[in-house]
Write an enzyme that holds these catalytic residues in place. Sequence first.
Site, PDB file in Angstrom:
ATOM      1  N   LYS A 232       0.846  -1.202   0.000  1.00 39.59           N
ATOM      2  CA  LYS A 232       0.000   0.000   0.000  1.00 39.59           C
ATOM      3  C   LYS A 232       0.874   1.241   0.000  1.00 39.59           C
ATOM      4  O   LYS A 232       1.922   1.267   0.658  1.00 39.59           O
ATOM      5  CB  LYS A 232      -0.890   0.015   1.261  1.00 39.59           C
ATOM      6  N   GLU A 282      -8.920  12.849  10.909  1.00 40.93           N
ATOM      7  CA  GLU A 282      -8.088  11.767  11.438  1.00 40.93           C
ATOM      8  C   GLU A 282      -7.320  12.133  12.702  1.00 40.93           C
ATOM      9  O   GLU A 282      -6.530  13.074  12.731  1.00 40.93           O
ATOM     10  CB  GLU A 282      -7.088  11.322  10.351  1.00 40.93           C
ATOM     11  N   GLU A 326      -7.301  -2.162   2.245  1.00 39.94           N
ATOM     12  CA  GLU A 326      -6.620  -0.876   2.480  1.00 39.94           C
ATOM     13  C   GLU A 326      -6.750  -0.482   3.965  1.00 39.94           C
ATOM     14  O   GLU A 326      -5.802   0.015   4.577  1.00 39.94           O
ATOM     15  CB  GLU A 326      -7.289   0.174   1.576  1.00 39.94           C
ATOM     16  N   GLU A 461     -11.587  10.814  -5.887  1.00 41.35           N
ATOM     17  CA  GLU A 461     -11.611  10.863  -4.411  1.00 41.35           C
ATOM     18  C   GLU A 461     -10.849  12.098  -3.905  1.00 41.35           C
ATOM     19  O   GLU A 461     -11.308  12.783  -2.983  1.00 41.35           O
ATOM     20  CB  GLU A 461     -10.981   9.578  -3.866  1.00 41.35           C
ATOM     21  N   LYS A 465     -12.074  15.385  -1.672  1.00 38.47           N
ATOM     22  CA  LYS A 465     -11.388  15.797  -0.440  1.00 38.47           C
ATOM     23  C   LYS A 465     -10.911  17.252  -0.525  1.00 38.47           C
ATOM     24  O   LYS A 465     -10.800  17.934   0.497  1.00 38.47           O
ATOM     25  CB  LYS A 465     -10.212  14.867  -0.168  1.00 38.47           C
TER      26      LYS A 465
HETATM   27  C1  LIG Z   1      -4.455  10.770   2.928  1.00 40.18           C
HETATM   28  C2  LIG Z   1      -5.696  11.216   3.034  1.00 40.18           C
HETATM   29  O1  LIG Z   1      -6.713  10.449   3.521  1.00 40.18           O
HETATM   30  C3  LIG Z   1      -6.455   9.246   4.243  1.00 40.18           C
HETATM   31  C4  LIG Z   1      -7.415   9.164   5.342  1.00 40.18           C
HETATM   32  C5  LIG Z   1      -8.662   8.572   5.171  1.00 40.18           C
HETATM   33  C6  LIG Z   1      -8.940   7.865   4.006  1.00 40.18           C
HETATM   34  C7  LIG Z   1      -7.988   7.639   3.061  1.00 40.18           C
HETATM   35  C8  LIG Z   1      -8.286   6.863   1.829  1.00 40.18           C
HETATM   36  O2  LIG Z   1      -9.376   6.261   1.754  1.00 40.18           O
HETATM   37  O3  LIG Z   1      -7.475   6.855   0.912  1.00 40.18           O
HETATM   38  C9  LIG Z   1      -6.586   8.065   3.281  1.00 40.18           C
HETATM   39  O4  LIG Z   1      -5.889   6.964   3.785  1.00 40.18           O
HETATM   40  C10 LIG Z   1      -6.069  12.572   2.657  1.00 40.18           C
HETATM   41  O5  LIG Z   1      -7.249  12.924   2.732  1.00 40.18           O
HETATM   42  O6  LIG Z   1      -5.178  13.361   2.254  1.00 40.18           O
END
Ligand SMILES: C=C(O[C@H]1C=CC=C(C(=O)O)[C@@H]1O)C(=O)O
Length: 474
Positions: A232, A282, A326, A461, A465
């Site tokens: 990952k 987070e 993941e 995605e 964000k």
């Molecule tokens: C690295 C990020 O999200 C992380 C946190 C939640 C979900 C994530 C995802 O689903 O990829 C990422 O691991 C970001 O928003 O910059």
Amino acid sequence: MELISPDRFPQRDPQALASFLLHCRERARQRKHPQLASISLRAKHLDPLAVLQSIYEPTELHFYLERSQSEEAIAGAEAILEATFSGAQRFANVRAFADHVLENTIAVGDLDAPFSGPHFFAGFTFCDEAEGDDAYFAPATVFVPRWQVARRQGEYVATANLIIEPESDIATLSRKVLAAHAKFGRFDYDDLQSTGAPPPSVVEREDVGGDGWFAAAVDHALQNIDIDVYHKIVLARAVELKADQPFRPLETLARLRDRFPSCYSFSFANGDGQSFIGATPERLLRVESGRLFTEALAGSAPRGENAREDARHGAALLSSDKDLREHQLVVDSIISRLGEVDLVVKPPAAPRLLKLPNVQHLWSPISTELTQDQDILAVAARLHPTPAVGGQPRKAARDDIARIENFDRGLYAGAIGWFDYHGDGEMAVAIRSALIDGQRARLYAGAGIVAGSQPDRETAETDLKLRPLLDSLQ
Ligand SMILES: C=C(O[C@H]1C=CC=C(C(=O)O)[C@@H]1O)C(=O)O
């Protein structure tokens, strides 16, 4: 640290304050070392963000962290003690700095109030070494502010911190402290400087690396996953903005906290005019009365237009093999890293959905008891960076992040937070964030890549964000 009980310091009594400061000066003389005097007083209703906005100085360091859903906010500004570190020992260096300060600290006032006493504010960049000579934030920055204002569930406290030298003029210091507490005790928001000018408009927008760079980077990572370089990797995307006038980071933050009450809204200003802000869902960790709270947050889906569509996205996420893998990598890694510091945790049950206004995530809360000799910084040093922002195995992923990403992460995906003299503290993972520098801003968001990830979906995605920051900046 020496604590002086409240009955020896009647509220706002100038004589009691002067004798407390004389006591501090006496100690500074005996020890031949300056002392940190910390005076905390309960206050009436205060909004720490509005206070920070009204006394904001671009030339001063500041720190802000709020989770409005939990009714917790803390602001601190104007460093009276500050240190920066780099390298693998940076968390331990921050601990040693704080220990040394606390050996030379005397606190007084309403020390039973939440967020009372001196607090340390710290920011750790994603990498433990500076990424360039012109980096805006050191790999680790820690400071004690001149003033600190906080609220927790209906209780408010203002703290003034000052350095007492063997030769300090106590009468002058005493007047200053009384004036500061009088100000915070009855804060006048009418002082707020409102420019009245329309908000900035973005006039240029560009992806670092150009359009399509992120999808190509994901493709590259997938090839490395295919040949087992790592399982990952979390790749970030950076977007550069230019506005027609300077951005207003604290106004942006006020919009973000309203829109994302369950997230941490944060601001870390370096005192040179740049600040790092964002709203992150987070938590890296929280320590409260000896209990550690951390979490795995990884795996994402959009929100639906209506309840049925939203539930469909949620159900798909909860049963997506790619997202569950993941996510599980993050859970396993957190458990194993806590194990390295002898913290045994029960594996969490199946992940739950954490719903934010723009996206939903797989979320697994993890908690355990700390023993006496385990402190927040030692645990943070183990956990950071989790595979929610780095990858697995950690080193192979981090090396490729440095190779693939054509920009420095700085505080993006780093850890920012506070800790106090009890050993309590909280650190958030600084994702969904932006570096603000006058009329320029660099926005960051990333996505976890595992076998089965699709470049166009991961790009979409990151769009989701990035959207709230883009909207809140103008
Ligand atoms: C690295 C990020 O999200 C992380 C946190 C939640 C979900 C994530 C995802 O689903 O990829 C990422 O691991 C970001 O928003 O910059």
